[in-house]
Design a protein around this motif. Structure first.
Motif, short mmCIF file in Angstrom:
data_model
loop_
_atom_site.label_atom_id
_atom_site.label_comp_id
_atom_site.label_asym_id
_atom_site.label_seq_id
_atom_site.Cartn_x
_atom_site.Cartn_y
_atom_site.Cartn_z
N ALA A 1 0.81 -1.21 0.00
CA ALA A 1 0.00 0.00 0.00
C ALA A 1 0.84 1.26 0.00
O ALA A 1 0.40 2.32 -0.46
CB ALA A 1 -0.93 0.01 1.21
N ILE A 2 2.09 1.18 0.52
CA ILE A 2 2.94 2.36 0.62
C ILE A 2 4.00 2.32 -0.47
O ILE A 2 4.57 1.27 -0.76
CB ILE A 2 3.60 2.43 2.01
N SER A 3 4.26 3.47 -1.06
CA SER A 3 5.28 3.58 -2.10
C SER A 3 5.91 4.97 -2.02
O SER A 3 5.53 5.80 -1.18
CB SER A 3 4.66 3.37 -3.49
N ASP A 4 6.85 5.23 -2.91
CA ASP A 4 7.48 6.55 -2.96
C ASP A 4 6.51 7.63 -3.40
O ASP A 4 6.79 8.82 -3.24
CB ASP A 4 8.69 6.53 -3.90
N GLU A 5 5.38 7.24 -3.97
CA GLU A 5 4.40 8.22 -4.43
C GLU A 5 3.30 8.46 -3.39
O GLU A 5 2.39 9.26 -3.62
CB GLU A 5 3.74 7.74 -5.73
N SER A 6 3.38 7.78 -2.26
CA SER A 6 2.32 7.89 -1.26
C SER A 6 2.25 9.29 -0.65
O SER A 6 3.27 9.96 -0.44
CB SER A 6 2.54 6.86 -0.15
N ARG A 7 1.02 9.69 -0.35
CA ARG A 7 0.76 10.92 0.39
C ARG A 7 0.12 10.49 1.70
O ARG A 7 -1.00 9.96 1.71
CB ARG A 7 -0.13 11.87 -0.40
N ILE A 8 0.84 10.73 2.80
CA ILE A 8 0.46 10.14 4.09
C ILE A 8 0.14 11.25 5.09
O ILE A 8 0.90 12.22 5.23
CB ILE A 8 1.61 9.27 4.63
N LEU A 9 -0.98 11.09 5.78
CA LEU A 9 -1.36 12.01 6.84
C LEU A 9 -1.25 11.27 8.17
O LEU A 9 -1.95 10.29 8.42
CB LEU A 9 -2.80 12.50 6.65
N ALA A 10 -0.34 11.71 9.04
CA ALA A 10 -0.21 11.16 10.39
C ALA A 10 -0.91 12.12 11.35
O ALA A 10 -0.65 13.32 11.35
CB ALA A 10 1.26 11.02 10.77
N ILE A 11 -1.83 11.57 12.15
CA ILE A 11 -2.67 12.41 13.01
C ILE A 11 -2.27 12.23 14.47
O ILE A 11 -2.38 11.14 15.04
CB ILE A 11 -4.16 12.05 12.82
N ASP A 12 -1.79 13.30 15.07
CA ASP A 12 -1.42 13.35 16.48
C ASP A 12 -2.69 13.66 17.27
O ASP A 12 -3.27 14.74 17.13
CB ASP A 12 -0.36 14.44 16.66
N THR A 13 -3.13 12.72 18.11
CA THR A 13 -4.39 12.90 18.84
C THR A 13 -4.23 13.76 20.09
O THR A 13 -5.22 14.04 20.77
CB THR A 13 -4.97 11.54 19.25
N GLY A 14 -3.00 14.15 20.41
CA GLY A 14 -2.77 14.98 21.59
C GLY A 14 -2.11 14.25 22.74
O GLY A 14 -1.69 14.88 23.71
N ASP A 15 -2.00 12.92 22.65
CA ASP A 15 -1.30 12.14 23.67
C ASP A 15 0.16 11.99 23.24
O ASP A 15 0.46 11.29 22.28
CB ASP A 15 -1.95 10.77 23.81
N LEU A 16 1.06 12.65 23.95
CA LEU A 16 2.46 12.69 23.52
C LEU A 16 3.14 11.32 23.60
O LEU A 16 4.01 11.02 22.77
CB LEU A 16 3.23 13.72 24.35
N SER A 17 2.78 10.49 24.55
CA SER A 17 3.38 9.16 24.62
C SER A 17 2.99 8.33 23.39
O SER A 17 3.84 7.66 22.79
CB SER A 17 2.94 8.43 25.90
N GLU A 18 1.72 8.39 23.00
CA GLU A 18 1.29 7.61 21.85
C GLU A 18 1.91 8.17 20.56
O GLU A 18 2.27 7.40 19.66
CB GLU A 18 -0.23 7.57 21.78
N PHE A 19 2.05 9.48 20.48
CA PHE A 19 2.76 10.08 19.35
C PHE A 19 4.18 9.52 19.29
O PHE A 19 4.67 9.11 18.22
CB PHE A 19 2.80 11.60 19.53
N LEU A 20 4.84 9.45 20.44
CA LEU A 20 6.20 8.91 20.51
C LEU A 20 6.24 7.45 20.05
O LEU A 20 7.14 7.05 19.31
CB LEU A 20 6.70 9.02 21.95
N PHE A 21 5.26 6.65 20.49
CA PHE A 21 5.27 5.22 20.18
C PHE A 21 5.06 4.93 18.70
O PHE A 21 5.41 3.85 18.22
CB PHE A 21 4.21 4.50 21.01
N TYR A 22 4.49 5.87 17.98
CA TYR A 22 4.29 5.70 16.54
C TYR A 22 5.49 6.17 15.72
O TYR A 22 5.56 5.93 14.51
CB TYR A 22 3.04 6.45 16.07
N LEU A 23 6.44 6.84 16.35
CA LEU A 23 7.57 7.40 15.60
C LEU A 23 8.41 6.35 14.87
O LEU A 23 8.86 6.61 13.75
CB LEU A 23 8.46 8.24 16.53
N PRO A 24 8.67 5.15 15.44
CA PRO A 24 9.44 4.17 14.67
C PRO A 24 8.79 3.82 13.33
O PRO A 24 9.49 3.60 12.34
CB PRO A 24 9.49 2.95 15.60
N MET A 25 7.46 3.79 13.30
CA MET A 25 6.77 3.51 12.04
C MET A 25 6.94 4.66 11.05
O MET A 25 7.23 4.45 9.86
CB MET A 25 5.28 3.26 12.29
#
Length: 354
Positions: A28-52
């Protein structure tokens, strides 16, 4: 907060694009992908998604990744360089049918995303609906009752799952054709800015032999934390046995709690810049030791591989323990119980030598 399934029905005429788009996994992901990452306001969960997010950037360097983040997180997210565009929202824009909400959706839809990632393990119905309204075919987010159709690639956890939340996304890597996500959940910090902060610290703390100890007095992720009296006892005991200086730092907006903590210290804390969330992160990165309950900043310090002592309460379950980190030591304390200073100093010696 409104259920995302109800929102989906109410806004059906706006959802046809996202709800009808297909995707294939992996692929599903390629060099042409347009990706929106949504930060819900929880900084720990934002941090946990950073490796992805980092893994996607490394594997598909031409893919466009934008981050939708609360306005008060801009000072942390924007300097990291993670996003091509840092899009901002405020709490008023999360009221469905409000002009602010519709304006936010209109702006996002105009950017034609094909992948949206709600950076959370807990339900966030309105922002999940924003993911669907973006028109993205692949919409990743937390699994819960009512998450569909807003979320169609669900991140699930077993009822008895005690894994650290920071490692939960590892199982999703093969589906996204990504390498292992076992690396640290680390926010990129520009070297030049880190160097300047180091110079400020050296100017205020010229004795390099003094241990710089960061302390976050905020309540933890479970809504509990050390009393100010108990935390003062701990920090003052450490100060009596180590040549050190203390810098109180926190992501919390509870300024009164921070002020009470500072006032009770035997040795005045260092007056270092803490005007923004990014200032706080840079300070923590320079600490020789970090002391905190189960706060957002505890997890950032652990990710930065700063020697860290977690003062956890009974309510802080195993999902918050970064068990694979040798530089982190968790001390579990019952309410009203004082920390044994010998145990604490042994833990400090262990994490600082790892």
């Amino acid at each position: 907060m409104a259920n995302s399934g109800i929102l989906a029905k109410l806004l059906k005429k706006f959802l046809l694009k996202g709800d009808s788009e297909g995707f294939v996994l992996p692929g599903a992901i390629s060099d042409e992908s347009r990706i929106l990452a949504i930060d819900t306001g929880d900084l720990s969960e934002f941090l946990f998604y950073l490796p992805m997010i980092q893994a996607i950037r490394n594997r598909y360097p031409r893919a466009q990744i934008d981050i939708l983040t609360p306005e008060h997180h801009e000072s942390l997210v924007a300097p990291s360089g993670l996003a091509r565009n840092c899009l901002l929202y405020n709490s008023k824009q999360l009221r469905p049918w409000s002009p602010g909400f519709m304006g936010l959706v209109k702006d996002i839809r105009a950017r034609s995303y094909d992948i949206s990632i709600v950076m959370s393990f807990d339900p966030s119905p309105v922002l999940e609906s924003v993911a669907l309204l973006s028109g993205a075919g692949l919409r990743m987010g937390p699994s819960h009752k009512g998450s569909s159709p807003a979320i169609n690639f669900e991140i699930k956890a077993r009822p008895d799952d005690t894994r650290y939340r920071g490692t939960r996304l590892q199982a999703a890597a093969p589906f996204l054709d990504l390498p292992s996500l076992s690396g640290p959940c680390r926010l990129p910090l520009p070297e030049e800015k880190l160097k300047k902060m180091g110079q400020k610290i050296h100017f205020i703390k010229p004795r390099q032999s003094e241990v710089l100890i960061g302390v976050d007095p905020a309540l933890g992720k479970s809504g509990v934390g050390f009393s100010a009296q108990n935390l003062h006892f701990v920090v003052n005991q450490i100060s009596s046995q180590l040549s050190c200086r203390t810098v109180p730092v926190t992501f919390s907006d509870d300024t009164e709690r921070l002020a009470r903590f500072e006032a009770g210290l035997n040795v005045p804390p260092l007056a270092l810049p803490r005007e923004s969330l990014f200032d706080v992160i840079q300070l923590v990165a320079h600490c020789d030791l970090f002391l905190s309950g189960n706060t957002d900043l505890f997890h950032f310090a652990a990710a930065l591989e700063v020697p860290t002592i977690g003062l956890f309460m009974a309510e802080d379950t195993a999902v918050w323990e970064p068990t694979d980190s040798s530089h982190v030591w968790i001390l579990r304390i019952s309410e009203g119980q004082r920390v044994e200073i010998d145990t604490l100093m042994a833990a400090i010696a262990d994490v600082r030598s790892s």
